[in-house]
Design an enzyme around this catalytic site. Sequence first.
Site, short mmCIF file in Angstrom:
data_model
loop_
_atom_site.label_atom_id
_atom_site.label_comp_id
_atom_site.label_asym_id
_atom_site.label_seq_id
_atom_site.Cartn_x
_atom_site.Cartn_y
_atom_site.Cartn_z
N ASP A 12 0.82 -1.23 0.00
CA ASP A 12 0.00 0.00 0.00
C ASP A 12 0.84 1.27 0.00
O ASP A 12 0.45 2.29 0.54
CB ASP A 12 -0.96 0.03 1.20
CG ASP A 12 -1.79 -1.23 1.31
OD1 ASP A 12 -2.26 -1.69 0.26
OD2 ASP A 12 -1.96 -1.75 2.43
N HIS A 40 -4.34 -2.44 -6.04
CA HIS A 40 -3.80 -1.12 -6.33
C HIS A 40 -4.98 -0.20 -6.54
O HIS A 40 -5.96 -0.58 -7.18
CB HIS A 40 -3.05 -1.11 -7.66
CG HIS A 40 -1.77 -1.85 -7.63
ND1 HIS A 40 -0.84 -1.70 -6.65
CD2 HIS A 40 -1.27 -2.74 -8.50
CE1 HIS A 40 0.20 -2.47 -6.93
NE2 HIS A 40 -0.04 -3.12 -8.03
P1 GDP Z 1 -0.41 0.18 -3.75
O1 GDP Z 1 -1.02 -1.13 -3.48
O2 GDP Z 1 1.03 0.23 -3.37
O3 GDP Z 1 -0.63 0.65 -5.14
O4 GDP Z 1 -1.09 1.23 -2.80
P2 GDP Z 1 -2.65 1.57 -2.59
O5 GDP Z 1 -3.28 1.77 -3.89
O6 GDP Z 1 -3.29 0.63 -1.67
O7 GDP Z 1 -2.53 2.91 -1.74
C1 GDP Z 1 -2.15 4.07 -2.24
C2 GDP Z 1 -3.29 5.06 -2.08
O8 GDP Z 1 -2.76 6.33 -2.03
C3 GDP Z 1 -4.25 5.07 -3.26
O9 GDP Z 1 -5.53 5.44 -2.81
C4 GDP Z 1 -3.66 6.14 -4.18
O10 GDP Z 1 -4.60 6.77 -5.03
C5 GDP Z 1 -3.16 7.10 -3.17
N1 GDP Z 1 -1.97 7.84 -3.54
C6 GDP Z 1 -0.86 7.42 -4.24
N2 GDP Z 1 0.05 8.40 -4.27
C7 GDP Z 1 -0.47 9.44 -3.58
C8 GDP Z 1 0.02 10.73 -3.23
O11 GDP Z 1 1.13 11.12 -3.53
N3 GDP Z 1 -0.81 11.52 -2.49
C9 GDP Z 1 -2.05 11.13 -2.09
N4 GDP Z 1 -2.78 11.96 -1.36
N5 GDP Z 1 -2.53 9.91 -2.38
C10 GDP Z 1 -1.76 9.09 -3.12
#
Ligand code: GDP
Length: 426
Positions: A12, A40
């Site tokens: 995440d 994701h």
């Molecule tokens: P992953 O499994 O590593 O892709 O992570 P997740 O998707 O579970 O969590 C990342 C969350 O943070 C998602 O809701 C993204 O849209 C959000 N996100 C990613 N980068 C950023 C950022 O730089 N700022 C903010 N506010 N949200 C982000």
Amino acid sequence: MVRAVVGANWGDEGKGKITDMLGQESDIIVRFQGGANAGHTIVNDYGKFALHTLPSGVFYNHTTSIIGNGVALNIPVLFKEIKEIVDRGVPMPKILVSDRAQMVMPYHILFDAYEEERLAGKSFGSTKSGIAPFYSDKYAKIGFQVSELFDEAALKEKIERVIVQKNVILEHLYHKPLIDADEIFNTLMEYKEMVAPYVCDVSAFLYEAIKENKNILLEGQLGSLKDPDHGIYPMVTSSSTLAAYGAIGAGIPPYEIKQIITVCKAYSSAVGAGAFVSEIFGEEADELRRRGGDGGEYGATTGRPRRMGWFDCVASKYGCRIQGTTDVAFTVLDVLGYLDEIPVCTGYEIDGEVTTDFPTTGKLEKAKPVLEVLPGWKCDIRGIKNYEELPENCRKYIEFVEEHIGFPITMISNGPGRNDIIYRNK
Ligand code: GDP
């Protein structure tokens, strides 16, 4: 050139967003491990999507999306996801599925749930997607490869053989209904129908692609600390989360992976059980959870509230090292803009001694965080495009983390969107 996007921590970290962003310049995007147990979240022009099995490249029409042999392939979930995105206006993606990928069987999902039920309070916090029973069977050599769907006689015979063992456990350990070989065979024939148009000798395809200098992106799931060898065993996942495994799970030479982009979130979150040294609780955690990510830190697959903590330099330094990091992408930094002061975990105190080396699980459970407090920047940094335009305290936070983890932060993500990114030349 082959690049990998992987996680430094518990998952995440925002890998989906970074993959989606780098997908713009990729010809091929490959999932090489894991299954539909994590997700994701991607925000793009079509809307907000939670992907569990599809590679993040499916939103581009110039990319080929590949399910590599290392993945735990849940065929109905894959096709449900394809349908969902197409129904929401995304053009039908170009998808290839490795003929050597193994399939999550309906009984893997049942066994996952039954085992959690049996362990009750001592469970691992599984998402019950069948991943642990799937990989157990793969390595016990009783799994089913996609290629096996195409020899019906041999398939029937193998199902009969495998089912005998499964039914003994169902009857005597779990006291649950037995499984029927014909039913399994019929289900697999439905799977065959669904997957047949996409089946491909993926390693041969990638071999040619590498020769033609295509841009290939390996997309990791979860993070270093969930790796079965190098993570917080046994509170790990069942397939390797490391970039090195990308070579195996996609079927390419290890030396072709030229760039390893390790995604690190500006604070910590974790799901499931296991030691989490910099964890915070109460109102402080609730506020970070509420403000975190894009709409709160809740599991993309399960909706479970994530456990929250401050940035952990010890875990992240280790997580980056074990990935073989060439670049760190530092994400979700914008979320911290509300804090007057930001604690950062710079060491672990274990039995009265402070260390910055991430220990094995037994010691980890005894570790207490050593915190340093940095001043906050108290403003919204979304929309900023140049590193120099970030507030001074924000730059100091980034540089402090970089120094402690020992790997270059070359990308800073300051919002969920594809273009919310600051590149930094190192
Ligand atoms: P992953 O499994 O590593 O892709 O992570 P997740 O998707 O579970 O969590 C990342 C969350 O943070 C998602 O809701 C993204 O849209 C959000 N996100 C990613 N980068 C950023 C950022 O730089 N700022 C903010 N506010 N949200 C982000």
